[in-house]
Design a protein around this motif. Structure first.
Motif, PDB file in Angstrom:
ATOM      1  N   ILE A  54       0.842  -1.192   0.000  1.00  0.00           N
ATOM      2  CA  ILE A  54       0.000   0.000   0.000  1.00  0.00           C
ATOM      3  C   ILE A  54       0.880   1.245   0.000  1.00  0.00           C
ATOM      4  CG2 ILE A  54      -2.007  -1.077   1.076  1.00  0.00           C
ATOM      5  CD1 ILE A  54      -1.088   0.053   3.755  1.00  0.00           C
ATOM      6  N   LYS A  55       0.447   2.268  -0.717  1.00  0.00           N
ATOM      7  CA  LYS A  55       1.195   3.522  -0.804  1.00  0.00           C
ATOM      8  C   LYS A  55       0.210   4.680  -0.852  1.00  0.00           C
ATOM      9  CE  LYS A  55       4.913   1.478  -3.450  1.00  0.00           C
ATOM     10  NZ  LYS A  55       5.450   1.245  -4.762  1.00  0.00           N
ATOM     11  N   LYS A  56       0.665   5.837  -0.388  1.00  0.00           N
ATOM     12  CA  LYS A  56      -0.143   7.050  -0.469  1.00  0.00           C
ATOM     13  C   LYS A  56       0.705   8.116  -1.129  1.00  0.00           C
ATOM     14  CE  LYS A  56      -3.793   9.442   0.220  1.00  0.00           C
ATOM     15  NZ  LYS A  56      -5.000   9.132  -0.498  1.00  0.00           N
ATOM     16  N   LYS A  57       0.260   8.551  -2.307  1.00  0.00           N
ATOM     17  CA  LYS A  57       0.991   9.555  -3.079  1.00  0.00           C
ATOM     18  C   LYS A  57       0.871  10.911  -2.405  1.00  0.00           C
ATOM     19  CE  LYS A  57       2.495  10.462  -7.568  1.00  0.00           C
ATOM     20  NZ  LYS A  57       3.880  10.749  -7.329  1.00  0.00           N
ATOM     21  N   GLY A  58       2.004  11.582  -2.274  1.00  0.00           N
ATOM     22  CA  GLY A  58       2.048  12.927  -1.723  1.00  0.00           C
ATOM     23  C   GLY A  58       2.394  13.925  -2.824  1.00  0.00           C
ATOM     24  N   LEU A  59       2.660  15.144  -2.436  1.00  0.00           N
ATOM     25  CA  LEU A  59       3.056  16.160  -3.417  1.00  0.00           C
ATOM     26  C   LEU A  59       4.371  15.795  -4.074  1.00  0.00           C
ATOM     27  CD1 LEU A  59       2.098  19.399  -1.466  1.00  0.00           C
ATOM     28  CD2 LEU A  59       0.895  18.356  -3.389  1.00  0.00           C
ATOM     29  N   VAL A  60       5.286  15.250  -3.274  1.00  0.00           N
ATOM     30  CA  VAL A  60       6.580  14.805  -3.797  1.00  0.00           C
ATOM     31  C   VAL A  60       6.804  13.384  -3.293  1.00  0.00           C
ATOM     32  CG1 VAL A  60       9.062  15.224  -3.826  1.00  0.00           C
ATOM     33  CG2 VAL A  60       7.480  17.156  -3.709  1.00  0.00           C
ATOM     34  N   GLY A  61       6.692  12.406  -4.148  1.00  0.00           N
ATOM     35  CA  GLY A  61       6.897  11.019  -3.738  1.00  0.00           C
ATOM     36  C   GLY A  61       5.714  10.447  -2.976  1.00  0.00           C
ATOM     37  N   TYR A  62       6.029   9.579  -2.029  1.00  0.00           N
ATOM     38  CA  TYR A  62       5.006   8.891  -1.239  1.00  0.00           C
ATOM     39  C   TYR A  62       5.193   9.193   0.243  1.00  0.00           C
ATOM     40  CZ  TYR A  62       3.939   6.225  -5.418  1.00  0.00           C
ATOM     41  OH  TYR A  62       3.575   5.862  -6.679  1.00  0.00           O
TER      42      TYR A  62
END
Length: 126
Positions: free
Chosen positions: A33-41
Motif C-alpha cells: 500500500i502507498k499514499k501519493k504525496g506532493l513529492v513522492g510517497y
C-alpha cells in the motif's frame, strides 16, 4: 495461543530491550500500500518488503484458527489497510514486550506463549 477457544493470535507489536529502554521491532506490511504525496510517497510507519518472510506463517497448529488484526495506515475516509508482521531477529537472550489482540467473544481463555512450536510461558490475564 488460546488453548480453550483454539485461537492463535498474531502479535500487533513487539518491543525489545537491548540495553536500557525498549525499542520497537520494525513493522512490515503484508500489502503493498502507498499514499501519493506532493513529492513522492508518504511514510506509513511500516514498509512493504516481500523478500522478508513472515515467520508466523511457518507454524501451524491443528484445530486452531489464526486471528490477525488489519490496520488502517491512513484515514477512515481514505483507508489504506494491511496486516503487519515483524522482521525476524536472532538474539541469544533478550527481554521483550509483546502485544496481542484478544477476542472479547473468546470466553475463559487459557493463554500460552509459543516461540515457534516451543511452549515458553503461560499468560495470566488480570
Amino acid at each position: 495461543m488460546d488453548t480453550v477457544n483454539k485461537i492463535r493470535y498474531r502479535p500487533t507489536d513487539v518491543s525489545f530491550q537491548p540495553v536500557a529502554g525498549y525499542m520497537s521491532y520494525g513493522k512490515l506490511l503484508k500489502s503493498d500500500i502507498k499514499k501519493k504525496g506532493l513529492v513522492g510517497y508518504y511514510r506509513l510507519g511500516a514498509v512493504y518488503d516481500p523478500e522478508i518472510r513472515d515467520t508466523f506463517e511457518d507454524y501451524e497448529f491443528d484445530g486452531y484458527k489464526d486471528f490477525s488484526m488489519c490496520f488502517n495506515f491512513w484515514t477512515k475516509k481514505d483507508p489504506l489497510l494491511s496486516y503487519i508482521y515483524f522482521q525476524p531477529h536472532k538474539f541469544k537472550q533478550f527481554k521483550a514486550l509483546l502485544f496481542f489482540p484478544l477476542l472479547v467473544e473468546a470466553n475463559n481463555p487459557e493463554l500460552v506463549l509459543y516461540y515457534g512450536y516451543e511452549n515458553i510461558a503461560e499468560v495470566k490475564l488480570e
